[in-house]
Motif scaffolding. Structure first.
Motif, PDB file in Angstrom:
ATOM      1  N   ALA A 256       0.698  -6.408  -8.281  1.00 29.65           N
ATOM      2  CA  ALA A 256      -0.548  -5.973  -7.647  1.00 29.65           C
ATOM      3  C   ALA A 256      -0.840  -4.515  -7.988  1.00 29.65           C
ATOM      4  O   ALA A 256      -1.998  -4.145  -8.244  1.00 29.65           O
ATOM      5  CB  ALA A 256      -0.452  -6.166  -6.132  1.00 29.65           C
ATOM      6  N   CYS A 257       0.198  -3.681  -7.995  1.00 29.30           N
ATOM      7  CA  CYS A 257      -0.006  -2.263  -8.349  1.00 29.30           C
ATOM      8  C   CYS A 257      -0.447  -2.125  -9.806  1.00 29.30           C
ATOM      9  O   CYS A 257      -1.350  -1.329 -10.122  1.00 29.30           O
ATOM     10  CB  CYS A 257       1.285  -1.477  -8.112  1.00 29.30           C
TER      11      CYS A 257
ATOM     12  N   ALA B 168      -2.124  -7.390 -14.920  1.00 31.35           N
ATOM     13  CA  ALA B 168      -0.845  -6.681 -14.841  1.00 31.35           C
ATOM     14  C   ALA B 168      -0.344  -6.195 -16.199  1.00 31.35           C
ATOM     15  O   ALA B 168       0.128  -5.048 -16.303  1.00 31.35           O
ATOM     16  CB  ALA B 168       0.197  -7.570 -14.158  1.00 31.35           C
ATOM     17  N   PRO B 169      -0.409  -6.985 -17.285  1.00 32.42           N
ATOM     18  CA  PRO B 169       0.028  -6.452 -18.580  1.00 32.42           C
ATOM     19  C   PRO B 169      -0.798  -5.241 -19.033  1.00 32.42           C
ATOM     20  O   PRO B 169      -0.256  -4.300 -19.623  1.00 32.42           O
ATOM     21  CB  PRO B 169      -0.163  -7.634 -19.532  1.00 32.42           C
TER      22      PRO B 169
ATOM     23  N   LEU C 135      -6.778  -1.331  -3.493  1.00 37.70           N
ATOM     24  CA  LEU C 135      -6.983  -2.515  -4.321  1.00 37.70           C
ATOM     25  C   LEU C 135      -5.672  -3.280  -4.509  1.00 37.70           C
ATOM     26  O   LEU C 135      -5.654  -4.516  -4.483  1.00 37.70           O
ATOM     27  CB  LEU C 135      -7.558  -2.104  -5.670  1.00 37.70           C
ATOM     28  N   ALA C 136      -4.582  -2.556  -4.683  1.00 36.98           N
ATOM     29  CA  ALA C 136      -3.271  -3.206  -4.809  1.00 36.98           C
ATOM     30  C   ALA C 136      -2.932  -3.983  -3.541  1.00 36.98           C
ATOM     31  O   ALA C 136      -2.427  -5.113  -3.602  1.00 36.98           O
ATOM     32  CB  ALA C 136      -2.199  -2.158  -5.099  1.00 36.98           C
ATOM     33  N   ALA C 137      -3.202  -3.386  -2.380  1.00 39.02           N
ATOM     34  CA  ALA C 137      -2.955  -4.089  -1.118  1.00 39.02           C
ATOM     35  C   ALA C 137      -3.820  -5.338  -1.008  1.00 39.02           C
ATOM     36  O   ALA C 137      -3.362  -6.382  -0.514  1.00 39.02           O
ATOM     37  CB  ALA C 137      -3.218  -3.156   0.061  1.00 39.02           C
ATOM     38  N   LEU C 138      -5.068  -5.263  -1.487  1.00 42.29           N
ATOM     39  CA  LEU C 138      -5.958  -6.418  -1.438  1.00 42.29           C
ATOM     40  C   LEU C 138      -5.448  -7.534  -2.357  1.00 42.29           C
ATOM     41  O   LEU C 138      -5.502  -8.716  -1.996  1.00 42.29           O
ATOM     42  CB  LEU C 138      -7.370  -6.009  -1.837  1.00 42.29           C
TER      43      LEU C 138
ATOM     44  N   TRP D 290       0.830  -1.205   0.000  1.00 41.58           N
ATOM     45  CA  TRP D 290       0.000   0.000   0.000  1.00 41.58           C
ATOM     46  C   TRP D 290       0.864   1.254   0.000  1.00 41.58           C
ATOM     47  O   TRP D 290       0.579   2.228  -0.711  1.00 41.58           O
ATOM     48  CB  TRP D 290      -0.921  -0.011   1.219  1.00 41.58           C
ATOM     49  N   PHE D 291       1.943   1.256   0.792  1.00 40.49           N
ATOM     50  CA  PHE D 291       2.841   2.418   0.809  1.00 40.49           C
ATOM     51  C   PHE D 291       3.467   2.650  -0.559  1.00 40.49           C
ATOM     52  O   PHE D 291       3.685   3.797  -0.969  1.00 40.49           O
ATOM     53  CB  PHE D 291       3.942   2.222   1.864  1.00 40.49           C
ATOM     54  N   LEU D 292       3.764   1.576  -1.270  1.00 40.61           N
ATOM     55  CA  LEU D 292       4.289   1.722  -2.627  1.00 40.61           C
ATOM     56  C   LEU D 292       3.216   2.241  -3.567  1.00 40.61           C
ATOM     57  O   LEU D 292       3.449   3.189  -4.336  1.00 40.61           O
ATOM     58  CB  LEU D 292       4.815   0.362  -3.118  1.00 40.61           C
ATOM     59  N   ALA D 293       2.026   1.640  -3.512  1.00 40.14           N
ATOM     60  CA  ALA D 293       0.968   1.975  -4.460  1.00 40.14           C
ATOM     61  C   ALA D 293       0.503   3.409  -4.314  1.00 40.14           C
ATOM     62  O   ALA D 293       0.185   4.074  -5.317  1.00 40.14           O
ATOM     63  CB  ALA D 293      -0.205   1.013  -4.283  1.00 40.14           C
TER      64      ALA D 293
END
Length: 569
Positions: A351-352, A292-293, A137-140, A123-126
């Motif tokens: 995920a991101c 992801a793509p 959503l990325a964290a999920l 989440w900190f990255l996203a």
């Protein structure tokens, strides 16, 4: 994008819920198949036992030359109980099983904790690149990744290293903002920790070096500082290495050859890793592979048009992230022998990208439609993750077979099992002594633990379990039916327990053992339900299971299929 760094309370509440979900999924079944069916490369647990002078440490296993020792040395600082457990009576079996499992469970719990922290770090990255909803959503996606779940419950350092590597990239992003001595020192420590947990943590050095250069005003001095930071991080990490990585004509070796360390062959540099990685991701996290793509294309187009990453700082942040992702993913793409666990450090970035793809796909849709469609897609990994947690928390096939034996078998009867098939039962002392004539059995943690127990009378150690030996007295390799019959008769087995797995069939002529047992007796027990990894070649369902996500939807238990035959007299 200019995404705000400060999160609102609803976002924090949603993030907390995701982190709790991640913890619940990872803690369910954390003691799966312990201590009777330990993952074969639980070398961190063996290192911990060695540092603690644990007498139950297996013998004949090379464990010190595989992984760096940082994790084991850190865990060795915790209190360690006496071994074996000082118990007797009706509850002795359960207490001894728990005591034998403890070092492996401790390492697994540590890995699970770091895996949960990795969800938070995602989440900190996203939030640096995505809108608040997409960051959640990325964290999920990271919380429900089947690959992350699978390795979060194993006594191996890959899940720890993946989180430490992400933490090192986040520290590098802070260095990029302003390369102060304190931030650089923190970045060095994070990169050193990632590399001291596992050798592939060395890929955190390029983003650290780039961040130091980008975060400094004096570029020439910054280059020297970047080099010094990388050397300091590498030197600190190498202090925990069993042997330094090296390069020769055969490739890049990550450790001593005699220790079985991994190595990379430049001759395999044909992008053969791409189809392997694609298959592995599809069989574990198909939604990440599908989205992801799309997210990568969206990000590329946005950068080219400069609609996203509008300020220079965010573009530089992206450069730091790519300094980690591109070299690491590139090396994986070059090796067709890549394993699924090597994907773990890339899960946060996938995920991101998946979250960015969903945000783009539903950007112009009505809010209700976007929420409904998004929820339907997110439900896919959530259902698979829930099935994994449920299956992992259920009794495994060997535990169920042991329960059947307790109910249906007289302790005076002798049970012969296939090589390495260990039941969670205490073994009668004389029978155990016969097994220990074969040193191979000391490589099995539950058997190695039981050799420490004093002989007892009564029902505490009443099960006459014999493992079909694999070294001295009897060689099951290239076994035929007549030799299998001869061994069954020689051991005086009343029952023969056959592990119905690819490992037994391919390595120990399991088909011949099963046929011999059928001809000498009758089938009296068969494991029920479907197991998620019947075709595995390894001794435990710890990696390499084909179509794991699909199988988990109908799986009933982990563990191999079990057949028990009663021998006619």
């Amino acid at each position: 994008m200019g995404v705000p760094r400060r999160a609102a309370r609803p976002q924090i509440a949603a993030l907390a819920a995701i982190v709790v979900l991640a913890a619940l999924l990872r803690c369910a079944g954390l003691g799966r198949e312990l201590p009777h069916r330990v993952e074969p490369d639980a070398f961190i647990a063996y290192q911990l036992q060695s540092f603690e002078s644990d007498p139950a440490l297996v013998q004949g296993v090379r464990y010190a030359d595989r992984y760096p020792s940082l994790v084991a040395r850190a865990l060795a600082l915790l209190p360690y109980p006496a071994v074996p457990a000082q118990v007797a009576g009706a509850g002795a079996e359960r207490a001894h099983l728990a005591a034998a499992a403890r070092p492996f469970l401790l390492v697994r719990a540590t890995v699970a904790l770091f895996s949960v922290l990795g969800v938070l770090a995602t989440w900190f990255l996203a939030r640096r690149f995505l809108a608040p909803g997409a960051a959640l959503l990325a964290a999920l996606f990271a919380a429900t990744s089947l690959l992350a779940l699978l390795f979060a419950g194993q006594a191996r350092p890959h899940g720890i290293q993946a989180t430490l590597a992400l933490a090192a990239v986040l520290c590098a992003l802070r260095v990029r903002e302003r390369a102060t001595p304190a931030r650089i020192a923190l970045g060095v420590l994070a990169a050193a920790a990632a590399a001291a947990a596992l050798q592939n943590g060395l890929f955190t050095l390029p983003p650290l070096a780039l961040a130091v250069v980008l975060g400094s005003r004096r570029r020439i001095a910054a280059c020297a500082a970047a080099g010094g930071a990388c050397l300091a991080a590498a030197a600190a990490a190498f202090a925990f290495y069993p042997g330094l990585p090296y390069v020769d004509a055969h490739g890049v070796h990550l450790g001593p050859d005699q220790g079985g360390a991994h190595w990379i062959q430049p001759s395999l540099a044909n992008l053969g890793g791409i189809p392997a990685l694609t298959r592995l991701l599809w069989e574990h996290d198909p939604l990440l592979l599908a989205l992801a793509p799309i997210g990568a294309i969206v990000a590329f187009v946005a950068v080219r048009r400069r609609r996203a990453l509008a300020d220079a700082g965010e573009r530089l942040d992206l450069a730091v992230v790519l300094a980690y992702v591109v070299p690491y993913a590139g090396v994986l793409a070059l090796d067709p022998n890549v394993h699924d666990r090597f994907l773990l450090p890339l899960i946060p970035y996938l995920a991101c990208l998946a979250a960015a793809a969903l945000a783009w796909l539903f950007a112009g849709a009505h809010r209700a439609v976007a929420l409904a469609a998004g929820a339907a897609l997110v439900a896919v990994p959530l259902v698979v993750a829930s099935c994994f947690a449920r299956t992992a928390a259920s009794p495994d096939t060997l535990e169920r077979a042991a329960d059947w034996i307790r109910r249906e078998v007289d302790p005076k009867e002798r049970i012969l099992t296939t090589p390495g098939t260990v039941l969670p039962l205490l073994v009668e002392a004389d029978t155990l002594r016969e097994d220990l004539e074969d040193p191979t059995e000391l490589t099995l943690p539950w058997i190695a633990y039981q050799r420490l127990l004093p002989p007892t009378r009564g029902g505490d150690r009443g099960w006459k379990l014999r493992l079909l030996p694999v070294a001295r007295r009897f060689d099951p390799h290239n076994l035929d039916v007549e030799r299998a019959k001869a061994w069954i008769r020689e051991t005086g087995a009343d029952l023969v327990l056959v592990e119905d797995s690819q490992r037994i069939r391919s390595l120990y002529s399991g088909d011949a053992i099963e046929r011999a047992a059928r001809e000498l007796g009758e089938l009296v027990y068969r494991s029920d339900g479907r197991i998620p990894a019947l075709g595995d070649t390894g001794p435990i369902e710890y990696q390499g299971a084909r179509d794991l996500a699909k199988r988990l939807l109908t799986a009933d238990a982990f563990g191999p299929g079990i057949l028990v035959f009663r021998i006619h007299r």
